[in-house]
Design an enzyme around this catalytic site. Structure first.
Site, PDB file in Angstrom:
ATOM      1  N   TYR A 100       0.826  -1.217   0.000  1.00  0.00           N
ATOM      2  CA  TYR A 100       0.000   0.000   0.000  1.00  0.00           C
ATOM      3  C   TYR A 100       0.859   1.266   0.000  1.00  0.00           C
ATOM      4  CZ  TYR A 100      -4.132  -2.841   0.744  1.00  0.00           C
ATOM      5  OH  TYR A 100      -5.147  -3.745   0.582  1.00  0.00           O
TER       6      TYR A 100
HETATM    7  C1  LIG Z   1      -0.396  -7.847  -1.796  1.00  0.00           C
HETATM    8  C2  LIG Z   1      -0.973  -8.444  -3.096  1.00  0.00           C
HETATM    9  C3  LIG Z   1      -2.400  -7.967  -3.271  1.00  0.00           C
HETATM   10  C4  LIG Z   1      -0.102  -7.953  -4.271  1.00  0.00           C
HETATM   11  O1  LIG Z   1      -0.651  -8.484  -5.479  1.00  0.00           O
HETATM   12  P1  LIG Z   1       0.245  -8.736  -6.788  1.00  0.00           P
HETATM   13  O2  LIG Z   1      -0.680  -8.892  -7.921  1.00  0.00           O
HETATM   14  O3  LIG Z   1       1.208  -9.838  -6.544  1.00  0.00           O
HETATM   15  O4  LIG Z   1       1.071  -7.362  -6.895  1.00  0.00           O
HETATM   16  P2  LIG Z   1       1.339  -6.502  -8.207  1.00  0.00           P
HETATM   17  O5  LIG Z   1       1.940  -7.382  -9.267  1.00  0.00           O
HETATM   18  O6  LIG Z   1       0.137  -5.740  -8.577  1.00  0.00           O
HETATM   19  O7  LIG Z   1       2.468  -5.505  -7.666  1.00  0.00           O
HETATM   20  C5  LIG Z   1       2.356  -4.113  -7.820  1.00  0.00           C
HETATM   21  C6  LIG Z   1       3.536  -3.477  -7.082  1.00  0.00           C
HETATM   22  O8  LIG Z   1       3.458  -3.800  -5.683  1.00  0.00           O
HETATM   23  C7  LIG Z   1       4.650  -4.481  -5.268  1.00  0.00           C
HETATM   24  N1  LIG Z   1       4.285  -5.513  -4.299  1.00  0.00           N
HETATM   25  C8  LIG Z   1       3.540  -6.606  -4.523  1.00  0.00           C
HETATM   26  N2  LIG Z   1       3.433  -7.323  -3.401  1.00  0.00           N
HETATM   27  C9  LIG Z   1       4.150  -6.666  -2.473  1.00  0.00           C
HETATM   28  C10 LIG Z   1       4.451  -6.909  -1.116  1.00  0.00           C
HETATM   29  N3  LIG Z   1       3.972  -7.991  -0.492  1.00  0.00           N
HETATM   30  N4  LIG Z   1       5.215  -6.028  -0.459  1.00  0.00           N
HETATM   31  C11 LIG Z   1       5.701  -4.926  -1.074  1.00  0.00           C
HETATM   32  N5  LIG Z   1       5.460  -4.627  -2.364  1.00  0.00           N
HETATM   33  C12 LIG Z   1       4.698  -5.493  -3.046  1.00  0.00           C
HETATM   34  C13 LIG Z   1       5.238  -5.074  -6.556  1.00  0.00           C
HETATM   35  O9  LIG Z   1       6.616  -5.308  -6.451  1.00  0.00           O
HETATM   36  C14 LIG Z   1       4.890  -3.983  -7.550  1.00  0.00           C
HETATM   37  O10 LIG Z   1       5.811  -2.919  -7.371  1.00  0.00           O
HETATM   38  P3  LIG Z   1       6.582  -2.171  -8.598  1.00  0.00           P
HETATM   39  O11 LIG Z   1       5.584  -1.159  -9.101  1.00  0.00           O
HETATM   40  O12 LIG Z   1       7.749  -1.538  -7.953  1.00  0.00           O
HETATM   41  O13 LIG Z   1       6.911  -3.212  -9.614  1.00  0.00           O
HETATM   42  C15 LIG Z   1      -0.906  -9.991  -3.103  1.00  0.00           C
HETATM   43  O14 LIG Z   1       0.409 -10.408  -2.798  1.00  0.00           O
HETATM   44  C16 LIG Z   1      -1.855 -10.644  -2.109  1.00  0.00           C
HETATM   45  O15 LIG Z   1      -3.006 -10.909  -2.434  1.00  0.00           O
HETATM   46  N6  LIG Z   1      -1.341 -10.959  -0.886  1.00  0.00           N
HETATM   47  C17 LIG Z   1      -2.136 -11.647   0.120  1.00  0.00           C
HETATM   48  C18 LIG Z   1      -3.218 -10.770   0.681  1.00  0.00           C
HETATM   49  C19 LIG Z   1      -2.738  -9.423   1.182  1.00  0.00           C
HETATM   50  O16 LIG Z   1      -1.672  -9.287   1.762  1.00  0.00           O
HETATM   51  N7  LIG Z   1      -3.552  -8.410   0.926  1.00  0.00           N
HETATM   52  C20 LIG Z   1      -3.266  -7.044   1.305  1.00  0.00           C
HETATM   53  C21 LIG Z   1      -4.389  -6.508   2.111  1.00  0.00           C
HETATM   54  S1  LIG Z   1      -4.324  -6.980   3.817  1.00  0.00           S
END
Ligand SMILES: CC(C)(COP(=O)(O)OP(=O)(O)OC[C@H]1O[C@@H](n2cnc3c(N)ncnc32)[C@H](O)[C@@H]1OP(=O)(O)O)[C@@H](O)C(=O)NCCC(=O)NCCS
Length: 179
Positions: free
Chosen positions: A148
């Site tokens: 976030y």
């Molecule tokens: C967090 C989550 C939603 C990210 O989804 P994703 O599709 O893998 O992420 P994206 O490919 O859209 O990544 C977008 C950007 O966020 C970053 N990012 C993704 N996961 C990240 C993490 N866990 N920590 C830090 N940055 C992260 C990516 O590196 C990317 O950055 P960039 O612009 O520098 O390349 C996914 O890992 C998830 O569903 N996790 C489990 C549930 C969760 O934690 N939800 C969050 C709400 S509590």
């Protein structure tokens, strides 16, 4: 911000059998048991992201992600430092992204970003009708907080929510005006 070819839509009963799996038990439990009844009961709107035909042919589930949106409120002092302006002292209106998750087999394809930008678009639109100071999320761990933070959410002081994060509405609105 990325090209958004994937679209979201409101959750429906058939989505529960889609095979969606975030790999995080509380999120999967919420999706299976609470997302639809909460949506139908006006507790939390749930939106799902459909897989493409290519995704399904590759063995991915029909739903690749979901998020929820609700109205909420925050204590004035929690967001005053971020907004850097005088605010009324009573609880203030915000939108809450309560849950947001991407299927564990579809991570790293910018679908998390797609979901978040979609949620912010809806919150910005809603704020034209019902005043809303910003968007809050309660990041579940340090990784979620890092995700976030990439999108300008800042962690605010809140005794009951250790990783509560806030994005002012004027910043969300400006981001979409630039698109
Ligand atoms: C967090 C989550 C939603 C990210 O989804 P994703 O599709 O893998 O992420 P994206 O490919 O859209 O990544 C977008 C950007 O966020 C970053 N990012 C993704 N996961 C990240 C993490 N866990 N920590 C830090 N940055 C992260 C990516 O590196 C990317 O950055 P960039 O612009 O520098 O390349 C996914 O890992 C998830 O569903 N996790 C489990 C549930 C969760 O934690 N939800 C969050 C709400 S509590």
């Amino acid at each position: 911000m990325s090209e958004r070819s994937y679209r979201t839509r409101p959750i429906g009963p058939a989505d529960l059998a889609s095979g969606f799996r975030s790999g995080t038990h509380p999120l999967d439990d919420y999706f299976q048991r609470h997302a639809l009844p909460n949506d139908q009961g006006d507790v939390g709107r749930a939106y799902v992201l459909d897989a493409s035909t290519e995704d399904i042919a590759a063995g991915l589930p029909a739903v690749l992600g979901f998020y929820t949106l609700s109205m909420a409120s925050v204590a004035s002092q929690d967001v005053a430092s971020v907004l850097a302006k005088r605010l009324p002292r009573y609880p203030l209106p915000v939108a809450l992204i309560g849950r947001l998750a991407v299927d564990e087999r579809a991570r790293g394809r910018r679908l998390g970003e797609t979901l978040l930008l979609d949620a912010l678009t809806r919150a910005v639109e809603a704020s034209q009708l019902i005043a809303c100071l910003g968007v809050i999320v309660d990041a579940k761990d340090a990784a979620a907080e890092g995700f976030y933070a990439k999108y300008d959410f800042v962690t605010v002081d809140d005794a009951s929510w250790p990783r509560r994060m806030f994005l002012p509405m004027h910043i969300a609105r400006a981001a979409f005006e630039d698109d």
